[in-house]
Design a protein around this motif. Structure first.
Motif, mmCIF file in Angstrom:
data_model
loop_
_atom_site.group_PDB
_atom_site.id
_atom_site.type_symbol
_atom_site.label_atom_id
_atom_site.label_comp_id
_atom_site.label_asym_id
_atom_site.label_seq_id
_atom_site.Cartn_x
_atom_site.Cartn_y
_atom_site.Cartn_z
ATOM 1 N N SER A 122 -0.152 -5.854 -2.872
ATOM 2 C CA SER A 122 -1.348 -5.248 -3.450
ATOM 3 C C SER A 122 -0.935 -4.356 -4.618
ATOM 4 N N ALA B 161 0.405 -1.057 -3.352
ATOM 5 C CA ALA B 161 1.753 -1.110 -2.792
ATOM 6 C C ALA B 161 2.798 -1.288 -3.883
ATOM 7 N N THR C 248 -8.042 -10.602 2.726
ATOM 8 C CA THR C 248 -7.134 -9.595 2.174
ATOM 9 C C THR C 248 -7.698 -9.222 0.797
ATOM 10 N N THR D 260 -5.432 -5.063 1.850
ATOM 11 C CA THR D 260 -4.033 -5.362 1.567
ATOM 12 C C THR D 260 -3.947 -6.453 0.512
ATOM 13 N N PRO E 49 -0.456 -9.191 4.858
ATOM 14 C CA PRO E 49 -0.966 -8.216 5.819
ATOM 15 C C PRO E 49 0.068 -7.811 6.852
ATOM 16 N N GLU F 75 1.903 -4.976 4.980
ATOM 17 C CA GLU F 75 1.160 -3.791 4.573
ATOM 18 C C GLU F 75 0.325 -3.169 5.688
ATOM 19 N N SER F 76 -0.273 -3.979 6.552
ATOM 20 C CA SER F 76 -1.139 -3.440 7.614
ATOM 21 C C SER F 76 -1.065 -4.285 8.879
#
Length: 267
Positions: A156, A159, A211, A239, A243, A246-247
């Motif tokens: 992302s 990020a 996402t 994200t 994913p 990131e999450s």
């Protein structure tokens, strides 16, 4: 976790036992471990989880012929057969969403639900051009150039911009080192992909997890999946295309929360 040979080339990862069946279909250039590793324990807590590494990734040898979506779908169902799962939900990530949809279309009596994350109904021009370049760079073994293409497309913006120059270079090196031998073969499957007809005839509970900061599979492309899939629910993760990086906890919660609402039926 055990690894077993279930066909001439496909190798299977199984985790958990006793719960309803859940098949995992990973993304292009990934593997079961790289795409689902951070959430495997959570998924396996309530399910018997089975996944197959596509040819040329994980411990599965590279195919000698171009890959076909039907074959990847059949390999995953063959893995379910080998593990004694008659019925199962399918979680597909990215290209794995196409595999999951094809399983539901080819084996409608066996699929209990679909969860599709960061995926697409058709490749279109954007994904077609990117995956053309991906396949060609992989063929030339230009792993660093391929990494410099994919890192900004898969992380992302939040990020990526949060990284220092040194961290970006480390991410590029790590990404380049992680490319499996068959990654270009996986990317080639995307060209011309169109699952619209398959989606229209699927009649099982479905969740599409988008996402929202994804620059590889843009949000409007992901929305097409939900629009084409009758009765699909929609959920969002803030994200990029990764994913699991990131999450992962939020991703796992969406998947398990949706599956927990399904009628209990063991595989």
């Amino acid at each position: 976790m055990s690894t077993t040979l279930t066909s001439t080339y496909a190798r299977t990862v199984r985790k958990g036992s006793g719960g309803p069946g859940l098949l995992l279909a990973h993304g292009g250039g990934g593997s079961i471990e790289s795409n689902f590793g951070p959430i495997l324990d959570t998924l396996a807590a309530g399910h018997t989880v089975v996944g197959v590494d596509y040819p040329g990734t994980g411990s599965t040898p590279r195919a000698t012929q171009p890959l076909e979506l039907d074959e990847l779908a059949d390999q995953l169902v063959a893995a379910a057969d080998a593990e004694g799962l008659e019925r199962f939900a399918v979680l597909g990530y990215s290209l794995g969403g196409n595999v999951a949809v094809r399983i539901a279309a080819r084996y409608p009596e066996r699929v209990t639900a679909l969860v599709l994350t960061a995926t697409f109904a058709r490749a279109g021009q954007w994904l077609g051009l990117i995956t053309d370049l991906w396949s060609e760079l992989a063929r030339r073994e230009e792993s660093e150039l391929l990494a410099r293409l994919l890192v900004p497309l898969t992380l992302s913006p939040r990020a990526l911009e949060g990284l220092t120059d040194e961290q970006v270079e480390a991410a590029v090196r790590a990404t380049a080192a992680s490319f499996p031998p068959g990654g270009g073969d996986h990317a080639a499957l995307v060209k011309g992909a169109d699952l619209s007809a398959d989606l229209a005839r699927i009649d099982v509970p479905a969740l599409v997890i988008a996402t929202t900061a994804d620059r590889l599979v843009p949000l409007d492309v992901q929305r097409e999946v939900a629009d084409a899939l009758p009765g699909a629910r929609w959920a969002e993760l803030a994200t990029g295309h990764l994913p699991f990086a990131e999450s992962p906890q939020e991703w796992a919660a969406l998947v398990t929360g949706f599956l927990a609402e399904l009628p209990t039926r063991r595989g």
